[in-house]
Motif scaffolding. Structure first.
Motif, PDB file in Angstrom:
ATOM      1  N   LYS A 156      56.978   3.917 -16.466  1.00  0.00           N
ATOM      2  CA  LYS A 156      55.982   3.807 -15.384  1.00  0.00           C
ATOM      3  C   LYS A 156      56.683   3.355 -14.104  1.00  0.00           C
ATOM      4  O   LYS A 156      57.038   2.185 -13.940  1.00  0.00           O
ATOM      5  CB  LYS A 156      54.919   2.755 -15.741  1.00  0.00           C
ATOM      6  N   ARG A 157      56.935   4.318 -13.201  1.00  0.00           N
ATOM      7  CA  ARG A 157      57.601   3.998 -11.927  1.00  0.00           C
ATOM      8  C   ARG A 157      56.552   3.824 -10.835  1.00  0.00           C
ATOM      9  O   ARG A 157      55.798   4.746 -10.521  1.00  0.00           O
ATOM     10  CB  ARG A 157      58.564   5.124 -11.539  1.00  0.00           C
ATOM     11  N   TYR A 199      78.773  -8.580 -17.608  1.00  0.00           N
ATOM     12  CA  TYR A 199      78.162  -9.779 -18.184  1.00  0.00           C
ATOM     13  C   TYR A 199      77.720 -10.711 -17.067  1.00  0.00           C
ATOM     14  O   TYR A 199      78.073 -10.523 -15.903  1.00  0.00           O
ATOM     15  CB  TYR A 199      79.131 -10.476 -19.136  1.00  0.00           C
ATOM     16  N   GLY A 221      63.788  -5.424  -8.481  1.00  0.00           N
ATOM     17  CA  GLY A 221      65.200  -5.414  -8.145  1.00  0.00           C
ATOM     18  C   GLY A 221      65.522  -5.166  -6.681  1.00  0.00           C
ATOM     19  O   GLY A 221      64.645  -5.094  -5.816  1.00  0.00           O
ATOM     20  N   ILE A 241      55.925  -5.375 -11.944  1.00  0.00           N
ATOM     21  CA  ILE A 241      56.691  -4.131 -11.817  1.00  0.00           C
ATOM     22  C   ILE A 241      58.156  -4.447 -12.078  1.00  0.00           C
ATOM     23  O   ILE A 241      58.785  -5.191 -11.325  1.00  0.00           O
ATOM     24  CB  ILE A 241      56.515  -3.525 -10.394  1.00  0.00           C
ATOM     25  N   GLY A 264      76.927 -16.462  -9.234  1.00  0.00           N
ATOM     26  CA  GLY A 264      76.477 -16.677 -10.611  1.00  0.00           C
ATOM     27  C   GLY A 264      75.063 -17.224 -10.673  1.00  0.00           C
ATOM     28  O   GLY A 264      74.703 -17.925 -11.615  1.00  0.00           O
ATOM     29  N   ALA A 272      60.155   1.308 -15.013  1.00  0.00           N
ATOM     30  CA  ALA A 272      60.321   2.709 -14.625  1.00  0.00           C
ATOM     31  C   ALA A 272      60.968   3.556 -15.723  1.00  0.00           C
ATOM     32  O   ALA A 272      60.631   4.719 -15.903  1.00  0.00           O
ATOM     33  CB  ALA A 272      61.163   2.792 -13.356  1.00  0.00           C
ATOM     34  N   SER A 291      69.421 -17.134 -12.529  1.00  0.00           N
ATOM     35  CA  SER A 291      68.842 -18.480 -12.527  1.00  0.00           C
ATOM     36  C   SER A 291      67.761 -18.628 -11.460  1.00  0.00           C
ATOM     37  O   SER A 291      66.702 -19.213 -11.720  1.00  0.00           O
ATOM     38  CB  SER A 291      69.949 -19.520 -12.322  1.00  0.00           C
ATOM     39  N   ARG A 337      60.570  -1.150  -4.567  1.00  0.00           N
ATOM     40  CA  ARG A 337      59.500  -0.365  -3.948  1.00  0.00           C
ATOM     41  C   ARG A 337      58.361  -1.296  -3.514  1.00  0.00           C
ATOM     42  O   ARG A 337      57.741  -1.082  -2.480  1.00  0.00           O
ATOM     43  CB  ARG A 337      59.001   0.695  -4.951  1.00  0.00           C
ATOM     44  N   ARG A 377      75.270  -8.452 -20.168  1.00  0.00           N
ATOM     45  CA  ARG A 377      74.061  -8.095 -19.418  1.00  0.00           C
ATOM     46  C   ARG A 377      73.047  -7.382 -20.302  1.00  0.00           C
ATOM     47  O   ARG A 377      71.870  -7.726 -20.329  1.00  0.00           O
ATOM     48  CB  ARG A 377      74.443  -7.193 -18.242  1.00  0.00           C
ATOM     49  N   ALA A 437      58.950  -7.233  -9.484  1.00  0.00           N
ATOM     50  CA  ALA A 437      60.210  -7.746 -10.048  1.00  0.00           C
ATOM     51  C   ALA A 437      61.107  -6.529 -10.209  1.00  0.00           C
ATOM     52  O   ALA A 437      61.738  -6.331 -11.242  1.00  0.00           O
ATOM     53  CB  ALA A 437      59.942  -8.425 -11.381  1.00  0.00           C
TER      54      ALA A 437
END
Ligand SMILES: Cc1cc2nc3c(=O)[nH]c(=O)nc-3n(C[C@H](O)[C@H](O)[C@H](O)COP(=O)(O)OP(=O)(O)OC[C@H]3O[C@@H](n4cnc5c(N)ncnc54)[C@H](O)[C@@H]3O)c2cc1C
Length: 420
Positions: A126-127, A44, A159, A7, A310, A32, A314, A163, A104, A157
């Motif tokens: 697709k949320r 960035y 963020g 996700i 930073g 999403a 990573s 959810r 970014r 994945a």
């Protein structure tokens, strides 16, 4: 072949997909939006050598090095424009690669394009709204458009506002405001470039009196910059929606004019269309539960770290590779997810703590900020003199694709005490 539903198509999503594919699973990425929304936030990123090293295991470091540029050195100065010290941002990889900076948007696009080119299936728009276990030991994901997709394992994945994290543990904490907001921008100005004597490969950082400021120059001469401004309360939705780039620029220039540095001029020369407006900065306090038997979180969903470290990209890449090794080797999914957490938790929480400390240095006001300004040069110089690479525990971390999951706790590097 085990099917893995990922996700989020930000950073952790496509890298996890490539790692799982290499480990023999069938990944599907569900994003999403029509394109990754998070690519809009900030200007960035730096991808540090520990992240680049993990990417070499997927033969994917070129995604960063082809699109970004080396920035292996940090150069600190005071609000009076006095140079404090230069120091490396991590070391170099055996082939000489150093930490890179990359826009970014370019990084998101490049990772997702690479995964798609390797045959990873993508479902945009697709949320994820819910996910439940199935009787055969798998998981069924439900999306906002009413569709469902079944898989053997679901990987969040998605963020910092994940959810998936909420589904795994409805009592999971929310993101924590760090007491600073960020701004950024890009400016091409030949006269300014020549006058400032900018050094390619060097990331300059200024401890301003009212704002922390960082800038570097790209190979094409464009100047990339960010600023962090302390502020007790989060910027409200109304402020974010109603403040124009010109207003952000004027406010920031005012804050920077008290310093004797090039910062105010760089910001003042930044046009509206390349000005990144204010955004609140957050991290993620300890997330108690990372997984259940067939759902797990990676990247910012599990451990968002302050941007000042930073390290967000990573450590998300390290997660992806480690999870793939565990799913490849462990006897079943539940054991693999437990092994993944055992391998990752201590390290990422240490990185998050380090990020919170450096953000605290920027966020403090009044006397606290004055102390930081006075003492930081001393500590930075002392660290440079010891000869011990600063933060080596963070940058020198390496993963081996051949590690067997069960032997992980003994074969992976053990972090020494903080060196900075
Ligand atoms: C201003 C700023 C500067 C930063 N600077 C650096 C830096 O220099 N170096 C560094 O390493 N890190 C930096 N970071 C951190 C870095 O951006 C993150 O660590 C990284 O983006 C995490 O990747 P991710 O894939 O976990 O999450 P994200 O990049 O947030 O991606 C999550 C994706 O999931 C999607 N999604 C969300 N919810 C759903 C759902 N319900 N269903 C489907 N899809 C969903 C989103 O649309 C998004 O595309 C910075 C962060 C900020 C805010």
């Amino acid at each position: 072949m085990k099917r893995a539903l990922i996700i989020g198509g930000g950073i952790a999503g496509p890298v996890t997909a490539m790692a799982l594919q290499q480990a023999g699973l069938e990944p599907i990425v569900c994003e999403a939006y029509q394109e990754a929304a998070a690519e809009q936030i900030g200007a960035y990123l730096t991808v540090a050598v520990n992240g680049l090293s993990a990417l070499t295991l997927l033969d994917a470091e070129h995604v960063v090095t082809d699109t970004g540029h080396p920035t292996g050195t940090l150069s600190f100065s005071t609000s009076a424009g006095k140079h404090i010290v230069d120091m490396p941002i991590g070391g170099t990889l055996p082939d000489g690669t150093t930490t890179h900076s990359i826009k970014r948007r370019n990084l998101y696009r490049a990772f997702n394009a690479e995964a798609a080119q390797r045959g990873v299936r993508y479902e945009y728009g697709k949320r994820l709204v819910d996910a439940t276990p199935t009787p055969d030991g798998g998981v069924s994901a439900r999306f906002a458009d009413g569709s469902t997709i079944d898989a053997d394992v679901l990987i969040g994945a998605d963020g910092i506002r994940s959810r998936t994290r909420e589904i795994i543990d409805p009592t999971a904490p929310d993101a924590h405001y760090l007491g600073i907001y960020g701004l950024g921008g890009f400016v091409t100005n030949r006269a300014l470039y020549a006058e400032l004597g900018l050094r390619p490969g060097v990331y300059s950082m200024i401890f301003g009196k009212k704002a922390f400021f960082g800038y570097l120059v790209a190979p094409d001469g464009e100047i990339w910059w960010f600023a962090n401004v302390p502020r007790a309360n989060e910027l409200s939705r109304e402020e974010l929606a109603s403040t124009t780039p010109a207003q952000w620029r004027d406010q920031l220039v005012d804050l920077l004019l008290v310093d004797h540095t090039p910062a105010a001029r760089i910001v003042g020369a930044t046009p509206d269309h390349t000005f990144v407006p204010g955004f609140n900065q957050y991290d993620m306090p300890t997330v108690r539960t990372w997984h259940n038997d067939n759902m797990v979180i990676v990247g910012d969903a599990a451990h968002a770290v302050a941007s000042s470290s930073g390290q967000g990209v990573s450590i998300a890449v390290e997660d992806a590779v480690t999870l793939a090794i565990c799913l490849r080797d462990a006897p079943d999914t539940a054991a693999a997810l437990a092994e993944y957490e055992a391998r990752r938790r201590d390290r990422v929480e240490r990185v998050v703590r380090h990020g919170a400390e450096t953000s605290g240095d920027k966020a403090s006001n009044g006397f606290g900020r004055l102390l930081v300004r006075l003492l930081t040069p001393y500590f930075l110089k002392k660290a440079a003199k010891t000869g011990v690479a600063p933060l080596s525990w963070m940058y020198d971390y390496r993963i081996s694709w051949d590690d067997r999951a069960q032997s992980a706790t003994t074969s992976l590097p053990v972090a020494p005490p903080d060196s900075m």
